[in-house]
Design an enzyme around this catalytic site. Structure first.
Site, PDB file in Angstrom:
ATOM      1  N   ASN A  23       3.001 -31.201   3.438  1.00 26.62           N
ATOM      2  CA  ASN A  23       3.005 -31.672   4.559  1.00 26.62           C
ATOM      3  C   ASN A  23       4.134 -31.411   5.567  1.00 26.62           C
ATOM      4  O   ASN A  23       5.324 -31.213   4.946  1.00 26.62           O
ATOM      5  CB  ASN A  23       2.749 -33.349   4.460  1.00 26.62           C
ATOM      6  CG  ASN A  23       4.043 -33.909   3.638  1.00 26.62           C
ATOM      7  OD1 ASN A  23       4.570 -33.422   2.964  1.00 26.62           O
ATOM      8  ND2 ASN A  23       4.128 -35.309   4.058  1.00 26.62           N
ATOM      9  N   VAL A  24       3.927 -31.396   6.758  1.00 23.41           N
ATOM     10  CA  VAL A  24       4.888 -31.008   7.811  1.00 23.41           C
ATOM     11  C   VAL A  24       4.898 -32.098   8.996  1.00 23.41           C
ATOM     12  O   VAL A  24       3.962 -32.046   9.634  1.00 23.41           O
ATOM     13  CB  VAL A  24       4.512 -29.646   8.288  1.00 23.41           C
ATOM     14  CG1 VAL A  24       5.751 -29.244   9.461  1.00 23.41           C
ATOM     15  CG2 VAL A  24       4.670 -28.417   7.364  1.00 23.41           C
ATOM     16  N   GLU A  25       5.953 -32.791   8.895  1.00 22.97           N
ATOM     17  CA  GLU A  25       5.710 -34.120   9.974  1.00 22.97           C
ATOM     18  C   GLU A  25       6.413 -33.674  11.293  1.00 22.97           C
ATOM     19  O   GLU A  25       7.085 -32.425  11.539  1.00 22.97           O
ATOM     20  CB  GLU A  25       6.714 -35.304   9.298  1.00 22.97           C
ATOM     21  CG  GLU A  25       5.765 -35.714   8.018  1.00 22.97           C
ATOM     22  CD  GLU A  25       6.464 -36.995   7.593  1.00 22.97           C
ATOM     23  OE1 GLU A  25       7.644 -37.426   7.881  1.00 22.97           O
ATOM     24  OE2 GLU A  25       5.561 -37.702   6.765  1.00 22.97           O
ATOM     25  N   CYS A  43      -6.474 -37.934   2.074  1.00 27.09           N
ATOM     26  CA  CYS A  43      -6.776 -38.835   3.101  1.00 27.09           C
ATOM     27  C   CYS A  43      -8.341 -38.299   3.509  1.00 27.09           C
ATOM     28  O   CYS A  43      -8.638 -37.240   3.274  1.00 27.09           O
ATOM     29  CB  CYS A  43      -5.922 -38.958   4.125  1.00 27.09           C
ATOM     30  SG  CYS A  43      -5.891 -37.358   5.496  1.00 27.09           S
ATOM     31  N   CYS A  64      -0.975 -32.677   7.296  1.00 26.26           N
ATOM     32  CA  CYS A  64      -1.017 -32.967   5.969  1.00 26.26           C
ATOM     33  C   CYS A  64      -0.941 -31.665   5.162  1.00 26.26           C
ATOM     34  O   CYS A  64      -1.165 -30.699   5.759  1.00 26.26           O
ATOM     35  CB  CYS A  64      -2.367 -33.646   5.784  1.00 26.26           C
ATOM     36  SG  CYS A  64      -2.370 -35.454   5.974  1.00 26.26           S
ATOM     37  N   GLU A 100      -2.954 -30.710   3.211  1.00 24.50           N
ATOM     38  CA  GLU A 100      -4.128 -29.934   3.019  1.00 24.50           C
ATOM     39  C   GLU A 100      -4.423 -28.905   4.043  1.00 24.50           C
ATOM     40  O   GLU A 100      -5.113 -27.954   4.076  1.00 24.50           O
ATOM     41  CB  GLU A 100      -5.423 -30.967   3.202  1.00 24.50           C
ATOM     42  CG  GLU A 100      -5.451 -31.681   1.717  1.00 24.50           C
ATOM     43  CD  GLU A 100      -4.415 -33.276   1.789  1.00 24.50           C
ATOM     44  OE1 GLU A 100      -3.490 -33.269   2.670  1.00 24.50           O
ATOM     45  OE2 GLU A 100      -4.613 -34.117   1.270  1.00 24.50           O
ATOM     46  N   CYS A 129      -8.669 -35.365   5.551  1.00 23.51           N
ATOM     47  CA  CYS A 129      -8.530 -34.261   4.733  1.00 23.51           C
ATOM     48  C   CYS A 129      -9.738 -33.979   3.862  1.00 23.51           C
ATOM     49  O   CYS A 129      -9.949 -32.847   3.452  1.00 23.51           O
ATOM     50  CB  CYS A 129      -7.153 -34.204   3.975  1.00 23.51           C
ATOM     51  SG  CYS A 129      -5.773 -33.737   5.106  1.00 23.51           S
TER      52      CYS A 129
HETATM   53  N1  THU Z   1      -0.426 -36.890   3.689  1.00 25.68           N
HETATM   54  C1  THU Z   1      -0.773 -35.585   3.335  1.00 25.68           C
HETATM   55  O1  THU Z   1       0.255 -34.610   3.377  1.00 25.68           O
HETATM   56  N2  THU Z   1      -2.072 -35.661   2.806  1.00 25.68           N
HETATM   57  C2  THU Z   1      -2.773 -36.697   2.693  1.00 25.68           C
HETATM   58  O2  THU Z   1      -3.912 -36.677   2.139  1.00 25.68           O
HETATM   59  C3  THU Z   1      -2.315 -37.877   2.732  1.00 25.68           C
HETATM   60  C4  THU Z   1      -0.986 -38.184   3.668  1.00 25.68           C
HETATM   61  C5  THU Z   1       1.122 -36.999   4.215  1.00 25.68           C
HETATM   62  C6  THU Z   1       0.784 -36.848   5.789  1.00 25.68           C
HETATM   63  C7  THU Z   1       2.483 -37.678   6.118  1.00 25.68           C
HETATM   64  O3  THU Z   1       3.405 -36.882   6.310  1.00 25.68           O
HETATM   65  C8  THU Z   1       2.630 -38.484   4.871  1.00 25.68           C
HETATM   66  O4  THU Z   1       1.640 -38.043   3.947  1.00 25.68           O
HETATM   67  C9  THU Z   1       2.468 -40.027   4.728  1.00 25.68           C
HETATM   68  O5  THU Z   1       1.257 -40.272   5.541  1.00 25.68           O
END
Ligand code: THU
Length: 133
Positions: free
Chosen positions: A45-47, A89, A56, A58, A92
């Site tokens: 994941n990259v915020e 999620c 996400c 994925e 995804c």
């Molecule tokens: N996140 C994912 O990378 N994949 C998922 O399927 C669930 C959530 C990440 C997004 C965010 O950076 C962190 O988890 C908290 O929600």
């Protein structure tokens, strides 16, 4: 279906998780999948300071799938900071569905499941094709 080395996939997901950029939630996620030709693709994941822009794990994985030659996903696993398997999620699951072999397997919190079990009656490319006819 060929035998799937879930330990290898989980290790690849954990490696990806360590590369996550998650300074806001501090919730690092790594994903890994086996591709139809036997290679493994990964994503983290990259915020973003604009929180809603967050990608996400994925998303990165699907990008790597195409960047490294395409194909379809056969088996998938996703882990968090603690190395625990987590569910992809909802968004995804939809993203994965379009790039999955029929019956793609996922390691989930309740065991090995198929993509159809975690996203029943999915909307997909076929719906658009049918509507266009
Ligand atoms: N996140 C994912 O990378 N994949 C998922 O399927 C669930 C959530 C990440 C997004 C965010 O950076 C962190 O988890 C908290 O929600």
């Amino acid at each position: 279906m060929t035998d799937i080395d879930w330990d290898e996939l989980r290790a690849a997901a954990t490696e990806a998780m360590h590369r996550a950029y998650a300074p806001y939630s501090r919730y690092k996620v790594g994903a890994a999948a086996l591709v139809s030709d036997g290679r493994i693709v990964q994503g983290c994941n990259v915020e973003n300071a604009s929180y809603g822009v967050t990608l996400c794990a994925e998303c990165g994985l699907v990008s790597e799938l195409h960047m490294s030659g395409g194909g379809q996903l056969v088996a998938f696993v996703c882990v968090n900071n603690d190395g625990h398997t987590i569910m992809p999620c909802g968004r995804c699951r939809q993203l994965l569905f379009e790039h999955a072999v029929p019956g793609m397997l996922l390691e989930t919190v309740s065991g090995i499941r198929t993509i159809d079990e975690v996203l029943p009656d999915a909307f997909g490319p076929r719906d658009l094709e049918e509507a266009a006819r």
